[in-house]
Motif scaffolding. Sequence first.
Motif, PDB file in Angstrom:
ATOM      1  N   UNK B 289       0.821  -1.219   0.000  1.00  0.00           N
ATOM      2  CA  UNK B 289       0.000   0.000   0.000  1.00  0.00           C
ATOM      3  C   UNK B 289       0.855   1.269   0.000  1.00  0.00           C
ATOM      4  N   UNK B 306      -9.073   4.055   2.217  1.00  0.00           N
ATOM      5  CA  UNK B 306      -8.853   2.721   2.772  1.00  0.00           C
ATOM      6  C   UNK B 306      -8.592   1.772   1.598  1.00  0.00           C
ATOM      7  N   UNK B 307      -8.380   0.521   1.904  1.00  0.00           N
ATOM      8  CA  UNK B 307      -8.167  -0.480   0.850  1.00  0.00           C
ATOM      9  C   UNK B 307      -9.326  -0.500  -0.143  1.00  0.00           C
ATOM     10  N   UNK B 308     -10.510  -0.076   0.314  1.00  0.00           N
ATOM     11  CA  UNK B 308     -11.686  -0.085  -0.562  1.00  0.00           C
ATOM     12  C   UNK B 308     -11.571   0.905  -1.716  1.00  0.00           C
ATOM     13  N   UNK B 309     -10.761   1.944  -1.515  1.00  0.00           N
ATOM     14  CA  UNK B 309     -10.718   3.056  -2.469  1.00  0.00           C
ATOM     15  C   UNK B 309      -9.584   2.951  -3.473  1.00  0.00           C
ATOM     16  N   UNK B 310      -8.834   1.862  -3.430  1.00  0.00           N
ATOM     17  CA  UNK B 310      -7.612   1.776  -4.226  1.00  0.00           C
ATOM     18  C   UNK B 310      -7.692   0.599  -5.194  1.00  0.00           C
ATOM     19  N   UNK B 311      -7.577   0.912  -6.490  1.00  0.00           N
ATOM     20  CA  UNK B 311      -7.596  -0.151  -7.501  1.00  0.00           C
ATOM     21  C   UNK B 311      -6.383  -1.053  -7.292  1.00  0.00           C
ATOM     22  N   UNK B 312      -6.584  -2.372  -7.428  1.00  0.00           N
ATOM     23  CA  UNK B 312      -5.500  -3.314  -7.123  1.00  0.00           C
ATOM     24  C   UNK B 312      -4.218  -3.084  -7.922  1.00  0.00           C
ATOM     25  N   UNK B 313      -4.318  -2.583  -9.149  1.00  0.00           N
ATOM     26  CA  UNK B 313      -3.116  -2.394  -9.968  1.00  0.00           C
ATOM     27  C   UNK B 313      -2.094  -1.482  -9.295  1.00  0.00           C
ATOM     28  N   UNK B 315      -1.093  -1.578  -6.363  1.00  0.00           N
ATOM     29  CA  UNK B 315      -0.295  -2.295  -5.361  1.00  0.00           C
ATOM     30  C   UNK B 315       0.874  -3.049  -5.959  1.00  0.00           C
ATOM     31  N   UNK B 316       0.827  -3.259  -7.260  1.00  0.00           N
ATOM     32  CA  UNK B 316       1.802  -4.156  -7.880  1.00  0.00           C
ATOM     33  C   UNK B 316       2.936  -3.375  -8.528  1.00  0.00           C
TER      34      UNK B 316
END
Lengths: 328, 328
Positions: B289, B306-313, B315-316
Motif C-alpha cells: 500500500x 482505505x483499501x476499498x478506495x484503491x484499484x488493485x493495480x 499495489x503491484x
Amino acid sequence: MSISVGIIGYGNLGRGVELAVNAAPDLDLKAVFTRRDPSSLKILSSEVPVVHVDEAPKWSEELDVVILCGGSATDLPVQTPEYTRYFNVVDSFDTHARIPDHFANVDKAGRENGHVAVISVGWDPGLFSLARIYSNSVLLDGKDYTFWGRGVSQGHSDAIRRIPGVKNAKQYTVPVQAALDAVRSGSNPELSTRDKHERECFVVLEEGADAAKIENTIKTMPNYFADYNTTVHFISEEEFNQNHQGMAHGGFVIRTGKTGANKENNEMIEFQLKLDSNPEFTGSVLAAYARAVARLNTEGKSGCMTAFDIAPAYLSPLSGEELRAHLL
Amino acid sequence: MSISVGIIGYGNLGRGVELAVNAAPDLDLKAVFTRRDPSSLKILSSEVPVVHVDEAPKWSEELDVVILCGGSATDLPVQTPEYTRYFNVVDSFDTHARIPDHFANVDKAGRENGHVAVISVGWDPGLFSLARIYSNSVLLDGKDYTFWGRGVSQGHSDAIRRIPGVKNAKQYTVPVQAALDAVRSGSNPELSTRDKHERECFVVLEEGADAAKIENTIKTMPNYFADYNTTVHFISEEEFNQNHQGMAHGGFVIRTGKTGANKENNEMIEFQLKLDSNPEFTGSVLAAYARAVARLNTEGKSGCMTAFDIAPAYLSPLSGEELRAHLL
C-alpha cells in the motif's frame, strides 16, 4: 440513483445476469437484446422488453451500461468493441492469449466514444485474477497455484461428444486433493498437469457403440485428456439426464510465499470458490462490475479497464461510510 | 522509478515492514524514525540512518511515503493525522469503533497538505476487508463469517499475565472446525461466540501459585474467556520459551449466498490466510500500500483512503500490460 442496464445475449450467462440485476436494489433491467426472433424468446422478467440486437444502438441514451453475454470465441471479439461505441459495457472475455488485442480494440472504441468498458470479468478471469494480483503484490517472493473444479468443462465435454458412437457426455475437471495438500503445506511443489487435475467423464453411448474403443479414444486424446489421469463412466441416458445437468463449478487460487531475514517464514493466501451455479455466480460478478462501470463513466472516465483497474468500493451499492463501518 | 520510504516506529511491525521494503525491487528504505535514543536502536539495514522521530518533519522532501508502525490504542490516533501533514502515509489502525473519527482527522490533514493517507491496512482490517467487500458486492444476498486463528491474541495473553501468580502466558485463538464445516456446507448457521472460537492458554506459574484457582480465574473472566470454551495448560518456563515465541496467525473470511430464481443455488466465497509471521506478513501488506500511496499522490490525489478506495493495480510493481498478461 438507479442504474439502467441492458443485456445482450440470452443463454445461460444472460439468464444469470438477469437474475443478478433483478436481485440488486440499484440496478434496473431495461431491455434484453437477442439475435433470435424476439417474439420467440421468453425471459424471466416478463415486464422487460426483448429487442432484436440490431435495434440496440437506438437504446444508447436509455442505458447506463450493457452487459455482454456472448461467447469469447467469436461473439465478444466483435461485439465488445462494437457496442462500446454506443454504451458503457462489461464482458466476460476469457481467451487469455487474445486479451491484449481485445483490450486495445475496446480501449480505442471507449476513448473515441467516451464510454467505459470492463473486460474479462467473472470468476476466472475476474475474482481469481484479483486473488492473484493482491497475493502477488503482498508476497512478492512466492509461487501461484490455480486449481479448477470440481466442475464441468464445456470444451472437454464437446470433445467427447464429437467421438463417433457417443450420444452425450459431460466431463468434470477435478482438482487432485494430494496436490492441494502439498501446496498448502508450504513445500512449494513443482506440479505437472497430471499432478494437479483429474478428468472424470460420464458418457452415454449410441446403440451398438464399442465402449472399450471409445474409452481408449478419450483417454489418449491429445491436449484434452492424454496428459491427465482420466476416468470414463458409461451411463444410461436416464442417469445422465438425472445427475449431470448441474452447472456447479469452483476452484482455488493459492499463493505461498516467504518472509523473514532468511526467508524462514511461510505465508499462505488462499482464495476458494464453491459454486452451485457457474452462470448465476458469473452473472453476479458481471452485475457488480456493471455498477462500477456506470459510476466510473459518471465521473468522466473512458476507455478499457479490467478488474485490476477498479477500486473495490465501486462494486458495492453501499456508501463509503457504510463500507468503512460494516465491512472494513 | 524508485519510491523513497520511511518507517516510523520500530517494534515487531516496523521490523516486518523493513524486511518487506527491502524485498521490494522498487521501494527504497531511506530512514527509520524512533522515539528511543537512535544510537541505541539496531535495525536490520545497517546502511539506513536511524533518526529521532522529532526530526521526521525535516525529511518531508526526501520521502515519497512513510509507513506508521505504532499501536492503534494511543500512537496512531495522534501520529497519523500529525505525519499526514508532512508525508504521504500508510497505517494499520485497527480499532474498529474509532475508524470514522480517525478517517475524518486524517482526511482533513491530507486534503489541507496535499498528501495521500491510507489507513487500516494489514490483514484484518485489510485483506480480510477486501474479501468482505468483493464477496458482499457479488453475493448481495448472503451471510459473512470471519474466523481468526490459530494465532496469538496479545490482549488475551496480557489479561492472563495480569492475574496474580502468573509468571508468563500466551493465549491462542482457535477457530472451531465444526463451525467452519457448518459454514462451508452452505447451511447458513447462526453461530454464537462460543461456537466459533476456542481459547487455548499456556501459562507459566510463579512458585507456589494455586493452579486450580488461576485456571478458574481465567475461565470465568468476563469478556475475555467466560463466553468461550477455554483450555488452560500449565507448562514450565523452559517449555514456554521453546514453543510459544512464535508469531503465527491467520484466519478465514467466508461468505455464503444464494442465487437463482427461487434462491435454490448456494455459492461460497472463501478467503484464507495461514501465516508463520503475523508482523512480517502485515508489513508486506503495508509495503504494497505504500507503493499505491506514492503513486496516487503522483497523480495528484490527496486525502484519506482505505483499501476499498484503491484499484488493485496500484499495489503491484508490474505494469498494466504485464498484469494483464500474467495475472488476469
